[in-house]
Scaffold this motif. Structure first.
Motif, PDB file in Angstrom:
ATOM      1  N   VAL A 184       6.046  -0.999   6.607  1.00  0.00           N
ATOM      2  CA  VAL A 184       5.536   0.760   5.959  1.00  0.00           C
ATOM      3  C   VAL A 184       7.183   1.314   5.870  1.00  0.00           C
ATOM      4  N   MET A 185       8.394   0.907   7.045  1.00  0.00           N
ATOM      5  CA  MET A 185       9.334   1.078   7.327  1.00  0.00           C
ATOM      6  C   MET A 185       9.953   0.705   6.100  1.00  0.00           C
ATOM      7  N   GLY A 186      10.143  -0.538   5.096  1.00  0.00           N
ATOM      8  CA  GLY A 186      10.671  -1.143   4.659  1.00  0.00           C
ATOM      9  C   GLY A 186      10.428  -0.496   2.963  1.00  0.00           C
ATOM     10  N   ALA A 187       8.850  -0.516   2.860  1.00  0.00           N
ATOM     11  CA  ALA A 187       8.452   0.132   1.433  1.00  0.00           C
ATOM     12  C   ALA A 187       8.765   1.436   1.506  1.00  0.00           C
ATOM     13  N   SER A 188       9.124   1.829   2.878  1.00  0.00           N
ATOM     14  CA  SER A 188      10.063   3.554   2.652  1.00  0.00           C
ATOM     15  C   SER A 188      10.602   3.615   1.968  1.00  0.00           C
ATOM     16  N   LEU A 189      11.982   2.576   2.782  1.00  0.00           N
ATOM     17  CA  LEU A 189      12.786   3.074   1.795  1.00  0.00           C
ATOM     18  C   LEU A 189      13.272   2.461   0.695  1.00  0.00           C
ATOM     19  N   ILE A 190      12.317   1.418   0.333  1.00  0.00           N
ATOM     20  CA  ILE A 190      12.356   1.654  -0.718  1.00  0.00           C
ATOM     21  C   ILE A 190      12.135   2.392  -2.032  1.00  0.00           C
ATOM     22  N   TRP A 191      11.575   2.775  -1.537  1.00  0.00           N
ATOM     23  CA  TRP A 191      10.929   3.796  -2.461  1.00  0.00           C
ATOM     24  C   TRP A 191      11.941   5.224  -1.951  1.00  0.00           C
ATOM     25  N   MET A 243      -4.550   7.654   3.485  1.00  0.00           N
ATOM     26  CA  MET A 243      -3.645   8.878   3.879  1.00  0.00           C
ATOM     27  C   MET A 243      -2.785   9.647   2.319  1.00  0.00           C
ATOM     28  N   THR A 244      -2.629   8.952   1.500  1.00  0.00           N
ATOM     29  CA  THR A 244      -1.669   9.010   0.176  1.00  0.00           C
ATOM     30  C   THR A 244      -2.395   9.358  -0.518  1.00  0.00           C
ATOM     31  N   ALA A 288       0.683  -1.485  -0.088  1.00  0.00           N
ATOM     32  CA  ALA A 288      -0.141  -0.206   0.505  1.00  0.00           C
ATOM     33  C   ALA A 288       1.099   1.542   0.210  1.00  0.00           C
ATOM     34  N   VAL A 289       1.714   1.129   1.037  1.00  0.00           N
ATOM     35  CA  VAL A 289       2.551   2.546   0.634  1.00  0.00           C
ATOM     36  C   VAL A 289       3.785   2.863  -0.355  1.00  0.00           C
ATOM     37  N   PHE A 290       4.304   1.862  -0.715  1.00  0.00           N
ATOM     38  CA  PHE A 290       4.927   1.749  -2.441  1.00  0.00           C
ATOM     39  C   PHE A 290       4.077   1.914  -3.187  1.00  0.00           C
ATOM     40  N   LEU A 291       3.094   1.418  -3.258  1.00  0.00           N
ATOM     41  CA  LEU A 291       2.145   1.625  -4.600  1.00  0.00           C
ATOM     42  C   LEU A 291       1.074   3.009  -4.918  1.00  0.00           C
ATOM     43  N   GLY A 292       0.978   3.115  -3.012  1.00  0.00           N
ATOM     44  CA  GLY A 292       0.013   4.603  -3.139  1.00  0.00           C
ATOM     45  C   GLY A 292       1.344   6.244  -3.480  1.00  0.00           C
ATOM     46  N   ILE A 320       7.055   8.096   6.060  1.00  0.00           N
ATOM     47  CA  ILE A 320       6.887   8.797   5.218  1.00  0.00           C
ATOM     48  C   ILE A 320       7.872   9.980   4.884  1.00  0.00           C
ATOM     49  N   GLY A 321       7.062  11.147   5.479  1.00  0.00           N
ATOM     50  CA  GLY A 321       7.747  12.563   6.076  1.00  0.00           C
ATOM     51  C   GLY A 321       8.537  12.095   6.540  1.00  0.00           C
ATOM     52  N   LEU A 322       9.879  11.449   7.080  1.00  0.00           N
ATOM     53  CA  LEU A 322      10.712  11.135   7.668  1.00  0.00           C
ATOM     54  C   LEU A 322      11.761  10.588   6.270  1.00  0.00           C
TER      55      LEU A 322
END
Lengths: 138, 110
Positions: B63-70, A70-71, A13-17, B16-18
């Motif tokens: 969530v932290m993992g995906a944020s790091l990948i992005w 949220m995104t 959800a985070v990555f695709l969002g 994500i802000g971080l």
């Protein structure tokens, strides 16, 4: 050992969002004549996702909808920030969009060139070099 | 009412802000060549999240993992932003191990 999928669901959800929001905001902002309809649309859609996140019994669906919602709400703010980037020349203006055409006329920094479309070279660009990149289109 | 998604999305917003902060600072002091390491760490966190029975811990790791990948896909573009003068530029970066090999790869960008 039980596998817990809620982290993977949240990660997708985070990555695709972020990814789709990132792409959609740039595309829609570039073609939309007015800024408020996409902003309003993103806010409404975000709220719908949040309501669904609060009402579903499934923890996976609640996580996914909460994050996507949220995104979307963040994307609403990004529409405004994207227009600011266009004014500063940090994102390319679309001359076929009347709102962008007006920005190009009023803001000297605005440009139709995507200055980010290059690989890092390890050295800073001088103001003259940046000006030359912008002048290369006209 | 299910509060999990709403609470998680608030924490996600902060994580994500971080991401903005570490991408900007990380690129300035370390350089974009660190992208395979941050991406690898992100993938490891997402995999680890599968094996945690606590939903909150699992979700936060995901969530932290995906944020790091992005963020890893943003480092290259951030390097260009600094070179263009939109962010402070630092020429003295700390190269990662195998920097020469990484330079030959195309840094991902979405």
């Amino acid at each position: 050992m039980q596998i817990n999928f809620v982290g993977l669901v949240a990660a997708f959800a985070v990555f695709l969002g972020i990814w789709w929001g990132h792409v959609a905001v740039r595309k829609i902002e570039a073609i939309s004549g007015r800024l408020w309809p996409p902003i309003l649309g993103a806010i409404l859609l975000g709220i719908i996702f949040e309501i669904f996140a609060a009402r579903t019994e499934s923890i996976n669906l609640s996580a996914a909808c909460g994050i996507i919602g949220m995104t979307l709400l963040w994307d609403a703010f990004e529409f405004y920030r994207q227009q600011k980037r266009v004014k500063n020349g940090h994102a390319p203006a679309n001359p076929n969009n009347s709102r962008h055409a007006q920005i190009l006329a009023e803001y000297p920094e605005a440009t139709t060139i995507d200055l980010l479309k290059r690989s890092p070279r390890g050295r800073e660009y001088s103001a003259e070099e940046v000006a030359a990149m912008k002048a290369s289109v006209e | 009412m299910n509060w999990f998604g709403l609470q998680l999305c608030l924490v996600t917003c902060c994580i994500i802000g971080l991401g903005f902060v570490w991408v900007i600072r990380g690129e300035r002091y370390l350089g974009y060549l660190w992208w395979p390491y941050t991406m690898g760490l992100g993938i490891l966190l997402v995999i680890a999240s599968l094996f945690l029975s606590n939903d909150w811990v699992s979700a936060l790791l995901g969530v932290m993992g995906a944020s790091l990948i992005w963020g890893s896909t943003e480092l290259k573009e951030q390097a260009v932003r600094a070179e263009l003068g939109w962010y402070p530029f630092n020429g003295e970066k700390l190269d990662p191990p195998f920097a020469e090999v990484i330079k030959k790869q195309r840094a991902p960008h979405l």
